[in-house]
Design a protein around this motif. Structure first.
Motif, PDB file in Angstrom:
ATOM      1  N   TYR A  31      18.648  15.746  22.240  1.00 36.90           N
ATOM      2  CA  TYR A  31      19.933  15.969  23.694  1.00 36.90           C
ATOM      3  C   TYR A  31      21.138  15.544  22.756  1.00 36.90           C
ATOM      4  O   TYR A  31      22.293  16.574  22.057  1.00 36.90           O
ATOM      5  CB  TYR A  31      20.267  15.637  24.881  1.00 36.90           C
ATOM      6  CG  TYR A  31      21.840  15.863  25.278  1.00 36.90           C
ATOM      7  CD1 TYR A  31      21.547  17.070  26.101  1.00 36.90           C
ATOM      8  CD2 TYR A  31      22.232  15.218  25.233  1.00 36.90           C
ATOM      9  CE1 TYR A  31      22.871  17.265  26.464  1.00 36.90           C
ATOM     10  CE2 TYR A  31      24.149  15.434  25.889  1.00 36.90           C
ATOM     11  CZ  TYR A  31      24.328  16.427  26.184  1.00 36.90           C
ATOM     12  OH  TYR A  31      25.703  16.556  26.570  1.00 36.90           O
ATOM     13  N   LYS A  32      21.857  14.319  21.990  1.00 34.87           N
ATOM     14  CA  LYS A  32      22.873  13.734  21.326  1.00 34.87           C
ATOM     15  C   LYS A  32      22.119  14.136  19.555  1.00 34.87           C
ATOM     16  O   LYS A  32      20.458  12.979  20.022  1.00 34.87           O
ATOM     17  CB  LYS A  32      23.050  12.933  20.973  1.00 34.87           C
ATOM     18  CG  LYS A  32      23.923  12.917  22.712  1.00 34.87           C
ATOM     19  CD  LYS A  32      24.900  11.709  23.198  1.00 34.87           C
ATOM     20  CE  LYS A  32      25.617  11.904  24.270  1.00 34.87           C
ATOM     21  NZ  LYS A  32      26.199  10.225  24.602  1.00 34.87           N
ATOM     22  N   THR A  33      22.910  14.469  18.620  1.00 37.35           N
ATOM     23  CA  THR A  33      22.186  13.879  17.322  1.00 37.35           C
ATOM     24  C   THR A  33      23.146  13.784  16.761  1.00 37.35           C
ATOM     25  O   THR A  33      24.087  14.117  16.267  1.00 37.35           O
ATOM     26  CB  THR A  33      21.483  15.954  16.709  1.00 37.35           C
ATOM     27  OG1 THR A  33      21.112  16.241  17.703  1.00 37.35           O
ATOM     28  CG2 THR A  33      20.839  15.746  15.707  1.00 37.35           C
ATOM     29  N   GLY A  48      24.474  18.805  22.683  1.00 35.22           N
ATOM     30  CA  GLY A  48      24.137  19.761  23.465  1.00 35.22           C
ATOM     31  C   GLY A  48      22.512  19.807  22.828  1.00 35.22           C
ATOM     32  O   GLY A  48      22.190  20.548  21.888  1.00 35.22           O
ATOM     33  N   GLY A  49      21.313  20.065  23.600  1.00 41.49           N
ATOM     34  CA  GLY A  49      20.231  20.332  23.018  1.00 41.49           C
ATOM     35  C   GLY A  49      20.024  22.160  22.502  1.00 41.49           C
ATOM     36  O   GLY A  49      18.926  21.941  22.098  1.00 41.49           O
ATOM     37  N   LEU A  86      25.902  17.029  29.893  1.00 40.24           N
ATOM     38  CA  LEU A  86      25.734  18.608  30.560  1.00 40.24           C
ATOM     39  C   LEU A  86      24.239  18.249  30.224  1.00 40.24           C
ATOM     40  O   LEU A  86      23.775  19.203  29.393  1.00 40.24           O
ATOM     41  CB  LEU A  86      26.455  19.524  29.755  1.00 40.24           C
ATOM     42  CG  LEU A  86      27.680  18.907  30.430  1.00 40.24           C
ATOM     43  CD1 LEU A  86      28.785  20.109  30.148  1.00 40.24           C
ATOM     44  CD2 LEU A  86      28.537  19.374  31.554  1.00 40.24           C
ATOM     45  N   PRO A  87      23.226  18.428  31.249  1.00 41.15           N
ATOM     46  CA  PRO A  87      24.008  18.185  32.873  1.00 41.15           C
ATOM     47  C   PRO A  87      24.751  16.764  32.904  1.00 41.15           C
ATOM     48  O   PRO A  87      22.958  16.459  31.785  1.00 41.15           O
ATOM     49  CB  PRO A  87      22.778  18.762  33.276  1.00 41.15           C
ATOM     50  CG  PRO A  87      22.252  19.862  32.742  1.00 41.15           C
ATOM     51  CD  PRO A  87      22.052  19.144  31.144  1.00 41.15           C
ATOM     52  N   MET A 126      21.867  37.918  30.885  1.00 44.92           N
ATOM     53  CA  MET A 126      22.826  37.083  30.994  1.00 44.92           C
ATOM     54  C   MET A 126      22.736  35.575  30.174  1.00 44.92           C
ATOM     55  O   MET A 126      21.362  35.348  30.332  1.00 44.92           O
ATOM     56  CB  MET A 126      22.782  37.090  32.530  1.00 44.92           C
ATOM     57  CG  MET A 126      23.752  35.937  33.065  1.00 44.92           C
ATOM     58  SD  MET A 126      23.816  36.241  35.221  1.00 44.92           S
ATOM     59  CE  MET A 126      23.117  34.677  35.664  1.00 44.92           C
ATOM     60  N   ASP A 127      23.185  35.023  29.932  1.00 44.14           N
ATOM     61  CA  ASP A 127      23.532  34.578  28.690  1.00 44.14           C
ATOM     62  C   ASP A 127      24.095  33.251  29.353  1.00 44.14           C
ATOM     63  O   ASP A 127      25.043  33.371  30.785  1.00 44.14           O
ATOM     64  CB  ASP A 127      24.506  34.204  27.601  1.00 44.14           C
ATOM     65  CG  ASP A 127      23.791  33.250  25.841  1.00 44.14           C
ATOM     66  OD1 ASP A 127      22.303  33.350  26.963  1.00 44.14           O
ATOM     67  OD2 ASP A 127      24.096  33.084  25.240  1.00 44.14           O
ATOM     68  N   ASP A 128      23.435  31.269  29.474  1.00 49.97           N
ATOM     69  CA  ASP A 128      24.009  30.795  30.799  1.00 49.97           C
ATOM     70  C   ASP A 128      24.197  29.457  30.244  1.00 49.97           C
ATOM     71  O   ASP A 128      24.133  29.355  28.249  1.00 49.97           O
ATOM     72  CB  ASP A 128      22.582  30.433  31.671  1.00 49.97           C
ATOM     73  CG  ASP A 128      23.035  30.204  32.438  1.00 49.97           C
ATOM     74  OD1 ASP A 128      24.097  29.623  33.106  1.00 49.97           O
ATOM     75  OD2 ASP A 128      22.661  30.614  34.281  1.00 49.97           O
ATOM     76  N   LEU A 129      24.746  28.732  29.742  1.00 52.91           N
ATOM     77  CA  LEU A 129      25.212  27.046  29.079  1.00 52.91           C
ATOM     78  C   LEU A 129      24.293  26.111  30.265  1.00 52.91           C
ATOM     79  O   LEU A 129      24.274  26.255  31.585  1.00 52.91           O
ATOM     80  CB  LEU A 129      26.915  27.163  30.165  1.00 52.91           C
ATOM     81  CG  LEU A 129      27.747  27.737  29.535  1.00 52.91           C
ATOM     82  CD1 LEU A 129      29.041  27.731  30.175  1.00 52.91           C
ATOM     83  CD2 LEU A 129      27.390  27.816  27.785  1.00 52.91           C
ATOM     84  N   ASP A 130      25.017  25.074  29.926  1.00 51.75           N
ATOM     85  CA  ASP A 130      23.545  23.363  30.629  1.00 51.75           C
ATOM     86  C   ASP A 130      24.716  23.240  31.796  1.00 51.75           C
ATOM     87  O   ASP A 130      24.146  22.158  31.905  1.00 51.75           O
ATOM     88  CB  ASP A 130      23.723  23.142  29.212  1.00 51.75           C
ATOM     89  CG  ASP A 130      23.513  23.456  28.126  1.00 51.75           C
ATOM     90  OD1 ASP A 130      23.581  24.069  27.670  1.00 51.75           O
ATOM     91  OD2 ASP A 130      22.085  22.556  27.866  1.00 51.75           O
ATOM     92  N   ASN A 131      25.631  23.671  32.452  1.00 48.99           N
ATOM     93  CA  ASN A 131      26.704  23.623  33.434  1.00 48.99           C
ATOM     94  C   ASN A 131      25.426  23.433  34.740  1.00 48.99           C
ATOM     95  O   ASN A 131      25.691  24.571  35.976  1.00 48.99           O
ATOM     96  CB  ASN A 131      28.145  24.226  33.763  1.00 48.99           C
ATOM     97  CG  ASN A 131      28.335  23.748  32.319  1.00 48.99           C
ATOM     98  OD1 ASN A 131      28.520  22.869  32.009  1.00 48.99           O
ATOM     99  ND2 ASN A 131      29.225  24.811  31.899  1.00 48.99           N
ATOM    100  N   MET A 132      24.774  23.237  34.596  1.00 45.40           N
ATOM    101  CA  MET A 132      23.830  22.768  35.684  1.00 45.40           C
ATOM    102  C   MET A 132      24.424  21.516  37.083  1.00 45.40           C
ATOM    103  O   MET A 132      24.287  20.118  36.328  1.00 45.40           O
ATOM    104  CB  MET A 132      22.076  23.002  35.203  1.00 45.40           C
ATOM    105  CG  MET A 132      21.247  22.805  36.925  1.00 45.40           C
ATOM    106  SD  MET A 132      19.839  22.967  36.273  1.00 45.40           S
ATOM    107  CE  MET A 132      19.282  22.791  38.067  1.00 45.40           C
TER     108      MET A 132
END
Length: 660
Positions: A157-159, A173-174, A221-222, A435-441
């Motif tokens: 997730y973090k790099t 953000g992965g 996120l999430p 529909m494109d989506d984000l990691d805001n879950m």
């Protein structure tokens, strides 16, 4: 406990919040700069480039794929930096060799893709914390004095990235591509080492013990555990791209009414002012010709050169006729005009872009494609296979998305993160709407406030989503979040959504509608949405199946000018279990539930934008309430391991779209 990082910096607080190497704000430094009338997204101090070149190389550029075997090691004590694992001369001969791209979850996890949960909790799928990747490479000697980018299509997730021991950038953000300038760190013609440090937060303090406690982050996120698998590692392709110091970073298109508006983002990476002839070509089959502009661009400067190109022979992009064209912009040095006229000379740089001529809008309570009302018969899906995790092959994508076309669906929701660039290419070429989506879950109120007021990752991901997928004709909706906390005071929630919507709208020249997958049919921010979207599970989690129709009618009465999209609905079944349609868990029950909800949505086709089934395929999750099924949710039209089709698959396929 399984997979717990032992470093003190990675210990959770008494509240269950864990912050490992947290940043003061999102580390990409994502900003928007207005340049020549166009808003340009910057990260790491430079325009975010196009990633279409991952499999469409430009002849004027050089490439070096870094896919293959890398050295890999877990770093459970987080000692790698102190021990010099990033250094060029570090001895990694004792490390394992693992394939990149790859999800470290599948490196050593027995039966990961099966429904046998007897060994749930074992293996690398449950190793969290830090890990490292290292690879040696030798770029061609002619790369000296060129603009060299290191492009990751996905890692998480973090790099943290190091070239020859020097830190070049961090990413969070992965599921979002990112690009780092490494030209001054590489040594062309010599041996070089790229080292990548990766971190994944644990989902729970235990995966197999009683009463697992969720582990959360205030900034990620999430922010906490979710019901899909958080694959870790360098999960998508990595490659180096060398271009001229003056380069075409990005092309933006708007094609309608037989005209192509084309904006070329140019960037001068060099140390002196340069002049170029800019030549724009709308592409074969469009009937359009080349237009030229001259431009002078200073060192470290970006400029946008815009064109209005007739495309008289272009045909519309639509679900039944997905006509795709390829425009390009070339840069010529010196007397470029003469070079073009006489057909000789060389291109200094060139970039191509795939586009389609179509319009999309939400108007008068209807979703309109090319001026006609459409109904989205769609499926949600997760980007994973039993064999490859999130690091899917083209063949696996073809098989997965081929199921969508076999289902006679015209729509996919990329729940709840951006996909590999190949997904958008496939949708463009096969007429699938996206529909494109984000990691805001499942973002809670405290995290919402942090994102809006200080950290900015939600906004950064919204901007890069709209920027990276700006040209895909298949992408017709931007989604901002999934089932996040509205709270007793919705002000913070509304501000968060408004901020992301403004960000998306600021960079999307095509002005696509914005929506989100609300947890409530009475979301207090629906007035901000262009399309009202909500997840509904009437008759499953609450109330009765028959309550859906009256609820849709009530929402329509309150927002008569906004089309309504069911972003999720579905139930589960155990494959091969048959019986009464009234018995939970049977395939008949799952199929009947679908038909009840589909019929109520279709009956309101005049104001409904569509219906989206949850889910295309069974999917992996770490929540241990599914431990007996090896962490697999049984809500799919097909199974996870071998994609066997349930009864609901055929009922969904036979459902007639009223406005295809």
């Amino acid at each position: 406990m399984i997979g717990w990082p032992a470093a003190a910096s990675a210990e959770p607080s008494s509240t269950g919040i864990l912050e490992a190497d947290s940043f003061a704000k999102e580390p990409m430094d994502t900003v928007v700069k207005p340049i020549d009338g166009i808003n340009v997204v910057y990260q790491y101090g430079k325009p975010v480039p196009a990633f279409d070149t991952w499999d469409s190389p430009e002849a004027a550029r050089d490439y070096l794929s870094l896919d293959g075997m890398w050295k890999f090691a877990f770093d459970p004590q987080d000692q790698g930096l102190a021990d010099g694992w990033q250094e060029q001369n570090f001895d990694d001969s004792s490390w394992a060799s693992e394939k990149v791209p790859g999800s470290w979850d599948l490196y050593d996890t027995p039966g990961f893709g099966t429904y046998d949960g007897s060994r749930f909790g074992e293996g690398s799928a449950f190793r969290d914390g830090y890990a490292w990747y290292r690879t040696h490479l030798k770029p061609d000697a002619n790369w000296k004095n060129r603009f060299v980018k290191l492009n990751f299509l996905g890692a998480g997730y973090k790099t943290w990235v190091y070239v020859n021991g020097e830190f070049v950038g961090a990413h969070e953000g992965g599921n979002t591509p990112f690009s780092l300038d490494v030209g001054d760190r590489l040594q062309p013609g010599k041996d070089n080492v790229i080292a990548v440090r990766v971190y994944r937060r644990p989902s729970f303090d235990t995966y197999t013990g009683p009463n697992p406690k969720p582990i959360r982050s205030q900034t990620e996120l999430p922010p906490g555990p979710v019901d899909y698998w958080p694959y870790a590692g360098i999960t998508r392709s990595v490659y180096l791209e060398a271009s001229s110091q003056v380069t075409v970073s990005k092309l933006l298109t708007v094609a309608k009414d037989h005209r192509l508006r084309l904006a070329a983002v140019l960037y001068n990476h060099g140390e002196k002012e340069e002049s170029r002839l800019v030549a724009a070509d709308p592409g074969e089959g469009t009937g359009g010709g080349i237009q030229n502009r001259e431009v002078t661009i200073g060192p470290g400067e970006a400029k946008v050169v815009s064109f209005d190109l007739p495309i008289p022979e272009a045909q519309p992009w639509d679900t039944a006729t997905p006509n795709v064209y390829e425009a390009s912009v070339a840069l010529y040095k010196g007397n470029g005009e003469g070079q073009l006229q006489n057909g000789h000379g060389s291109v200094d740089d060139r970039l191509s872009v795939r586009y389609g001529m179509r319009t999309i809008e939400a108007a008068n309570g209807k979703l309109m494609l090319n001026g006609r009302q459409i109904f989205l018969k769609g499926v949600n899906w997760h980007e994973e296979t039993a064999a490859s995790g999130r690091s899917m092959t083209k063949e696996e994508y073809d098989a997965e998305l081929g199921l969508v076309t076999d289902l006679k669906a015209n729509f996919i929701r990329n729940s709840v993160y951006n996909r590999h660039p190949y997904v958008y290419e496939y949708a463009d070429k096969h007429g699938l709407l996206v529909m494109d989506d984000l990691d805001n879950m499942w973002v809670d109120t405290a995290s919402i406030q942090t994102q809006t007021e200080t950290y900015g990752l939600s906004r950064a991901l919204a901007l890069t989503m709209a920027w990276n997928q700006a040209n895909d004709p298949s992408v017709i909706l931007w989604s901002l979040q999934n089932e996040s906390t509205i709270g007793s005071d919705p002000t913070a929630y509304r501000n968060w959504l408004a901020d992301m919507k403004q960000a998306v709208k600021s960079v999307d020249l095509q002005n696509r509608p914005v929506t989100w997958a609300s947890s409530s049919s009475w979301d207090p921010a629906f007035d901000l949405a262009d399309v009202i979207g909500f997840n509904e599970y009437f008759g499953y989690f609450y109330m009765k199946d028959s309550d859906l129709g009256p609820t849709l009618d009530a929402v329509h009465r309150q927002y008569p000018d906004k089309p309504i999209l069911i972003t999720e609905n579905g139930t589960w079944s155990i494959y091969g279990t048959h019986g009464s349609a009234d018995t939970a868990g049977t395939e008949e029950w799952q199929a009947n539930k679908f038909k009840l909800h589909w019929d109520q949505a279709v009956a309101r086709k005049d104001f409904m934008a569509g219906y989206t089934f949850w889910n295309l395929k069974d999917y992996k999750e770490r929540d241990n309430y599914n431990q007996s099924l090896n962490g697999i949710s049984g809500m799919g039209l097909v199974t996870f391991d071998n994609e066997a089709r349930r009864l609901v698959y055929y009922d969904f396929r036979d459902a007639v779209n009223p406005n295809p």
